[in-house]
Write an enzyme that holds these catalytic residues in place. Structure first.
Site, short mmCIF file in Angstrom:
data_model
loop_
_atom_site.label_atom_id
_atom_site.label_comp_id
_atom_site.label_asym_id
_atom_site.label_seq_id
_atom_site.Cartn_x
_atom_site.Cartn_y
_atom_site.Cartn_z
N SER A 69 -4.77 7.39 20.41
CA SER A 69 -3.87 7.35 19.26
C SER A 69 -3.39 8.76 18.95
O SER A 69 -4.14 9.73 19.16
CB SER A 69 -4.63 6.78 18.05
OG SER A 69 -3.95 7.10 16.86
N ALA A 124 -4.81 3.01 1.83
CA ALA A 124 -3.88 2.99 0.70
C ALA A 124 -3.58 1.57 0.23
O ALA A 124 -2.76 1.37 -0.67
CB ALA A 124 -2.59 3.71 1.08
N ASP A 173 -2.51 -10.36 5.04
CA ASP A 173 -1.98 -9.15 5.66
C ASP A 173 -1.44 -9.42 7.06
O ASP A 173 -0.33 -9.00 7.41
CB ASP A 173 -3.08 -8.08 5.75
CG ASP A 173 -3.68 -7.76 4.39
OD1 ASP A 173 -3.11 -8.20 3.38
OD2 ASP A 173 -4.72 -7.08 4.36
C1 GLA Z 1 -7.06 -7.05 1.51
C2 GLA Z 1 -7.35 -8.24 2.43
C3 GLA Z 1 -6.41 -9.41 2.11
C4 GLA Z 1 -6.39 -9.73 0.63
C5 GLA Z 1 -6.19 -8.47 -0.20
C6 GLA Z 1 -6.33 -8.74 -1.68
O1 GLA Z 1 -5.80 -6.52 1.80
O2 GLA Z 1 -7.20 -7.87 3.77
O3 GLA Z 1 -6.78 -10.53 2.89
O4 GLA Z 1 -7.55 -10.42 0.25
O5 GLA Z 1 -7.12 -7.45 0.16
O6 GLA Z 1 -5.32 -9.58 -2.10
#
Ligand code: GLA
Length: 389
Positions: A69, A124, A173
């Site tokens: 990386s 972050a 995510d």
């Molecule tokens: C992190 C996790 C997600 C979600 C958020 C809170 O980003 O990876 O799956 O639970 O926290 O909403």
């Protein structure tokens, strides 16, 4: 770093070959509203952002997995067996977790060489890790012609984090960085994966992220603790109601059944957050559709309060940023985004007042917390893809 410089670095590291590296890219994401609902079967409303991870990758004749990386020093050359074990707390666990998922699916990947380069700030709350896992899953699927569909890749990237890295995250995510569309945010039902792409029409408003730059200590174990607390609440509530996820509860049903959680105020507050946050997502999306950004912003503030008081995932620095925003002319709403315990706030701000907000953060944040913040203006962007020149 641009792609021609990355190609140069790739060739320098792995040598020239007749088959040049292919280039893939996955964005990070910001969640506009709906946090800690995904692993409780609820709604979320994220969008992919214009920060992400680029991956140059090429199959190799050697059976080895080679990872490097531009962001970190560690370079790894691993055999298949070595790749099956977690590597300390290092970034390579994300791609290795994905490789293990292909293995579990009975797909025998060959060796490959890759170079990652990202600009999503780490820690972050902007999903730098999902960006790495998803770009890896997507690229391996392409270069080895596995023929897996995007939703399967989303689930594999999530399982990589659950099983290999050890964070019991939900699906938000990985889904958002895969399915993002320009100028849209996604209202995703995390139980059914039904998704509506909603145009993010902000007119003369901007989405501004402010990084608290607070070190996120023990955030993974605290995250997993929240997951277990809500599982416990569900276990008790499902004995007296017909729900199979906390998000299926209405506020009324929760308060009517409060007594089953009488021995745990914590479990009750966790459940109350999930139920109210799920409801806020629906109201926020309706407000956006009505062009009522003020109502959307008010729900962002409510969301922050619930994450702070009922879910206990805020922190003094995050609260300070939200308080500064609340007292700034032209800010419609602000809240922590993602898991919390540090990371960023997301702010909905009139474009011509953005500088005022940044100036006020500059003046007050350090005084209040001893930390200095930085900011990013984001645009809702497209999800994972191959970059063709
Ligand atoms: C992190 C996790 C997600 C979600 C958020 C809170 O980003 O990876 O799956 O639970 O926290 O909403």
């Amino acid at each position: 770093m641009d792609n021609s410089e990355l190609s140069r670095q790739f060739s320098e590291r792995y040598g020239e070959s007749q088959s040049p590296a292919r280039v893939f890219y996955a964005p990070g994401r910001v969640n506009l509203i709906g946090d800690h609902t995904d692993y409780n079967g609820g709604l979320v409303f994220p969008c992919a952002i214009n920060f992400g991870t680029t991956l140059l990758i090429r199959p190799s004749q050697k059976r080895a997995i080679q990872l490097a990386s531009t962001n970190f020093d560690l370079v790894a050359v691993l055999s298949k067996d070595q790749a099956n074990q977690k590597y300390g707390d290092h970034w390579i666990n994300y791609p290795l977790g994905v490789v293990q998922q292909f293995d579990k699916a009975g797909i025998d990947l060959g060796g490959f060489e890759c170079l990652f380069s990202g600009n999503v700030p780490n820690g972050a709350g902007l999903s730098s890790s999902a960006s790495v896992s998803v770009v890896t899953a997507f690229a391996l699927n392409e270069i080895f012609n596995c023929g897996l569909d995007p939703l399967t890749l989303v689930r594999m990237a999530q399982s990589a984090e659950n099983d290999f890295v050890g964070v019991q995250c939900g699906v938000m995510d990985q889904y958002a960085v895969t399915m993002g569309q320009c100028d849209h945010a996604m209202m995703l039902d995390c139980e059914t994966l039904a998704c509506e792409q909603v145009p993010l029409v902000l007119d003369d408003h901007a989405i501004v992220l402010i990084n608290s730059n607070q070190r996120r200590e023990l955030s993974e174990s605290k995250y997993n603790e929240r997951v277990s607390e809500t599982q416990l609440a569900l276990e008790k509530l499902s004995k007296v109601t017909d729900v199979t996820t906390l998000a299926q509860l209405t506020p009324r049903k929760l308060s009517d059944n409060r007594l089953v959680l009488a021995d745990s105020d914590t479990a009750y507050r966790r459940a109350r957050h999930v139920v109210s946050e799920h409801d806020r997502v629906q109201r926020a999306v309706a407000a956006l559709r009505n062009n009522d950004l003020h109502a959307f912003g008010a729900l962002m503030y409510e969301s922050h309060q619930s994450l702070r008081d009922d879910y206990d995932v805020s922190s003094e620095p995050l609260d300070a940023l939200v308080d500064i925003a609340r007292e700034t002319k032209g800010v419609l709403g602000a809240r922590l985004t993602g898991a919390g315990f540090g990371g960023c706030t997301v702010n909905l701000v009139e474009k011509n007042q953005v500088q005022l907000l940044l100036d006020r953060v500059e003046t007050h944040y350090q005084q209040l917390t001893g930390l200095s913040a930085n900011s990013y203006q984001i645009t809702p962007s497209e999800g994972v893809r191959e970059m063709r020149s």
